[in-house]
Motif scaffolding. Structure first.
Motif, PDB file in Angstrom:
ATOM      1  N   GLU A  85     -19.392 113.755  52.356  1.00  0.00           N
ATOM      2  CA  GLU A  85     -18.854 113.189  51.023  1.00  0.00           C
ATOM      3  C   GLU A  85     -17.395 113.061  51.386  1.00  0.00           C
ATOM      4  OE1 GLU A  85     -17.938 116.000  47.619  1.00  0.00           O
ATOM      5  OE2 GLU A  85     -19.183 114.566  46.423  1.00  0.00           O
ATOM      6  N   GLU A  86     -16.758 111.892  51.221  1.00  0.00           N
ATOM      7  CA  GLU A  86     -15.349 111.809  51.607  1.00  0.00           C
ATOM      8  C   GLU A  86     -14.678 111.199  50.452  1.00  0.00           C
ATOM      9  OE1 GLU A  86     -14.672 108.596  54.884  1.00  0.00           O
ATOM     10  OE2 GLU A  86     -16.437 109.143  55.697  1.00  0.00           O
ATOM     11  N   GLY A  87     -13.154 111.762  50.845  1.00  0.00           N
ATOM     12  CA  GLY A  87     -12.098 111.683  49.699  1.00  0.00           C
ATOM     13  C   GLY A  87     -10.944 110.828  50.453  1.00  0.00           C
ATOM     14  N   HIS A  96     -17.120 110.166  47.562  1.00  0.00           N
ATOM     15  CA  HIS A  96     -18.461 109.681  47.385  1.00  0.00           C
ATOM     16  C   HIS A  96     -19.200 109.707  48.973  1.00  0.00           C
ATOM     17  CE1 HIS A  96     -21.747 107.043  47.067  1.00  0.00           C
ATOM     18  NE2 HIS A  96     -21.492 107.089  45.604  1.00  0.00           N
ATOM     19  N   ASP A  97     -20.373 109.889  49.196  1.00  0.00           N
ATOM     20  CA  ASP A  97     -20.918 110.000  50.302  1.00  0.00           C
ATOM     21  C   ASP A  97     -20.740 108.920  50.891  1.00  0.00           C
ATOM     22  OD1 ASP A  97     -21.966 112.536  49.907  1.00  0.00           O
ATOM     23  OD2 ASP A  97     -24.021 111.781  49.443  1.00  0.00           O
ATOM     24  N   VAL A  98     -20.421 108.886  52.266  1.00  0.00           N
ATOM     25  CA  VAL A  98     -20.268 107.769  53.171  1.00  0.00           C
ATOM     26  C   VAL A  98     -21.182 107.888  54.636  1.00  0.00           C
ATOM     27  CG1 VAL A  98     -18.680 106.288  54.439  1.00  0.00           C
ATOM     28  CG2 VAL A  98     -18.007 107.282  52.369  1.00  0.00           C
ATOM     29  N   VAL A  99     -21.857 106.699  55.029  1.00  0.00           N
ATOM     30  CA  VAL A  99     -22.640 106.731  56.407  1.00  0.00           C
ATOM     31  C   VAL A  99     -21.769 106.379  57.461  1.00  0.00           C
ATOM     32  CG1 VAL A  99     -25.009 106.205  57.378  1.00  0.00           C
ATOM     33  CG2 VAL A  99     -24.720 106.638  54.937  1.00  0.00           C
ATOM     34  N   ARG A 100     -21.571 107.158  58.459  1.00  0.00           N
ATOM     35  CA  ARG A 100     -20.882 106.949  59.538  1.00  0.00           C
ATOM     36  C   ARG A 100     -21.668 107.486  60.797  1.00  0.00           C
ATOM     37  NH1 ARG A 100     -15.112 105.257  58.305  1.00  0.00           N
ATOM     38  NH2 ARG A 100     -14.447 106.046  56.526  1.00  0.00           N
ATOM     39  N   PRO A 101     -21.279 106.875  61.929  1.00  0.00           N
ATOM     40  CA  PRO A 101     -21.491 107.642  63.325  1.00  0.00           C
ATOM     41  C   PRO A 101     -21.202 109.101  63.431  1.00  0.00           C
ATOM     42  CG  PRO A 101     -20.880 105.424  63.883  1.00  0.00           C
ATOM     43  CD  PRO A 101     -20.397 105.598  62.395  1.00  0.00           C
ATOM     44  N   LEU A 135      -5.802 101.808  59.459  1.00  0.00           N
ATOM     45  CA  LEU A 135      -5.057 101.140  60.215  1.00  0.00           C
ATOM     46  C   LEU A 135      -5.189  99.532  60.326  1.00  0.00           C
ATOM     47  CD1 LEU A 135      -4.141 103.603  63.195  1.00  0.00           C
ATOM     48  CD2 LEU A 135      -3.210 103.398  61.177  1.00  0.00           C
ATOM     49  N   HIS A 136      -6.534  99.389  59.400  1.00  0.00           N
ATOM     50  CA  HIS A 136      -7.125  97.946  59.773  1.00  0.00           C
ATOM     51  C   HIS A 136      -7.107  97.434  58.255  1.00  0.00           C
ATOM     52  CE1 HIS A 136      -7.478  98.077  63.982  1.00  0.00           C
ATOM     53  NE2 HIS A 136      -8.045  99.388  63.817  1.00  0.00           N
ATOM     54  N   GLY A 137      -6.537  98.404  57.180  1.00  0.00           N
ATOM     55  CA  GLY A 137      -6.657  98.041  56.031  1.00  0.00           C
ATOM     56  C   GLY A 137      -8.022  98.203  55.173  1.00  0.00           C
ATOM     57  N   LYS A 138      -8.626  99.235  55.889  1.00  0.00           N
ATOM     58  CA  LYS A 138      -9.877  99.484  55.268  1.00  0.00           C
ATOM     59  C   LYS A 138      -9.867 100.782  54.682  1.00  0.00           C
ATOM     60  CE  LYS A 138     -14.691  98.823  56.659  1.00  0.00           C
ATOM     61  NZ  LYS A 138     -15.580  98.473  57.656  1.00  0.00           N
ATOM     62  N   LEU A 139     -10.638 100.820  53.593  1.00  0.00           N
ATOM     63  CA  LEU A 139     -10.903 102.291  52.792  1.00  0.00           C
ATOM     64  C   LEU A 139     -12.358 102.531  52.699  1.00  0.00           C
ATOM     65  CD1 LEU A 139      -8.589 101.320  49.725  1.00  0.00           C
ATOM     66  CD2 LEU A 139      -7.916 102.592  51.612  1.00  0.00           C
ATOM     67  N   TYR A 140     -12.486 103.892  52.672  1.00  0.00           N
ATOM     68  CA  TYR A 140     -13.942 104.613  52.658  1.00  0.00           C
ATOM     69  C   TYR A 140     -14.611 103.708  51.600  1.00  0.00           C
ATOM     70  CZ  TYR A 140     -13.657 107.667  48.442  1.00  0.00           C
ATOM     71  OH  TYR A 140     -13.648 108.203  47.407  1.00  0.00           O
ATOM     72  N   ILE A 141     -14.070 103.523  50.398  1.00  0.00           N
ATOM     73  CA  ILE A 141     -15.130 102.678  49.594  1.00  0.00           C
ATOM     74  C   ILE A 141     -15.651 101.211  49.922  1.00  0.00           C
ATOM     75  CG2 ILE A 141     -14.259 103.496  47.356  1.00  0.00           C
ATOM     76  CD1 ILE A 141     -12.135 101.413  47.093  1.00  0.00           C
ATOM     77  N   ASP A 142     -15.119 100.746  51.028  1.00  0.00           N
ATOM     78  CA  ASP A 142     -15.583  99.475  51.655  1.00  0.00           C
ATOM     79  C   ASP A 142     -16.824  99.597  52.371  1.00  0.00           C
ATOM     80  OD1 ASP A 142     -13.046  98.498  50.525  1.00  0.00           O
ATOM     81  OD2 ASP A 142     -12.130  98.729  52.493  1.00  0.00           O
ATOM     82  N   HIS A 143     -17.170 100.686  52.525  1.00  0.00           N
ATOM     83  CA  HIS A 143     -18.433 101.195  53.418  1.00  0.00           C
ATOM     84  C   HIS A 143     -19.522 101.365  52.259  1.00  0.00           C
ATOM     85  CE1 HIS A 143     -16.936 101.959  57.500  1.00  0.00           C
ATOM     86  NE2 HIS A 143     -15.775 102.380  56.803  1.00  0.00           N
ATOM     87  N   LEU A 144     -19.166 101.451  50.923  1.00  0.00           N
ATOM     88  CA  LEU A 144     -20.366 101.429  50.081  1.00  0.00           C
ATOM     89  C   LEU A 144     -20.858 100.187  49.691  1.00  0.00           C
ATOM     90  CD1 LEU A 144     -18.357 103.917  47.746  1.00  0.00           C
ATOM     91  CD2 LEU A 144     -19.794 104.636  49.798  1.00  0.00           C
TER      92      LEU A 144
END
Ligand code: NI
Length: 170
Positions: A85-87, A96-101, A135-144
């Motif tokens: 769960e990331e914030g 929200h839960d995020v799936v990552r390596p 650093l690449h303009g990406k937020l954790y919500i973009d993984h959902l």
């Protein structure tokens, strides 16, 4: 303390530029970022989050030494993934839960410009990936997926309205 930029600020969506000068100003910036991170009770903070679209992020896991990553690049990821769960300090109040390596290899430079490589797993691997995304303009919500993302954004809007109301009352 530095101001933390929140969702809606363009700087959070920019591709950051490489850092080429390793001087006292950079050292002071990294120290201010660590202080700001600690004050905000977070575990990671990236340049764009304080309005600086440059390739720097700091990580401070409680009980461990703060780490500074400059011009980082993730050079390897595990096949195995995990859920956590990331914030984000730029989206206060929602998670929200995020799936990552679960594991990563990252190459970066330290505050003196010296290259280093870290193989990380667990929370450190998680935070590194989250901050590197910034650093690449990406937020954790973009993984959902779209539905999950909408849910988080609605909750965020609701919390923000409540906070704005509270502010105007005092
Ligand atoms: Ni974040």
């Amino acid at each position: 303390m530095l101001d933390i930029y929140t969702l809606g600020e363009d700087v959070l969506r920019e591709e950051c530029s490489d850092i080429k000068v390793f001087d006292d100003a950079l050292r002071m910036l990294s120290e201010a970022m660590i202080d700001t991170l600690d004050e905000a009770d977070g575990v990671g903070l990236a340049g764009p989050q304080i309005g600086v679209p440059e390739k720097i992020f700091v990580v401070h896991i409680r009980g461990e030494k703060p780490l500074v990553f400059i011009n980082p690049s993730i050079t390897g990821t595990s096949i195995e993934t995990g859920v956590y769960e990331e914030g984000c300090l730029s989206l206060p109040g929602v998670y929200h839960d995020v799936v990552r390596p679960v594991g990563v290899t990252i190459q970066a430079q330290d505050i003196n410009g010296k290259p280093f490589t870290i193989e990380a797993d667990g929370l450190l691997a998680r935070v590194i990936q989250h901050e590197n995304d910034h650093l690449h303009g990406k937020l954790y919500i973009d993984h959902l997926d779209e539905k999950e993302k909408e849910k988080v954004l609605r909750a965020y809007e609701k919390k923000n309205r409540a906070r704005r109301r509270q502010k105007s009352r005092v």
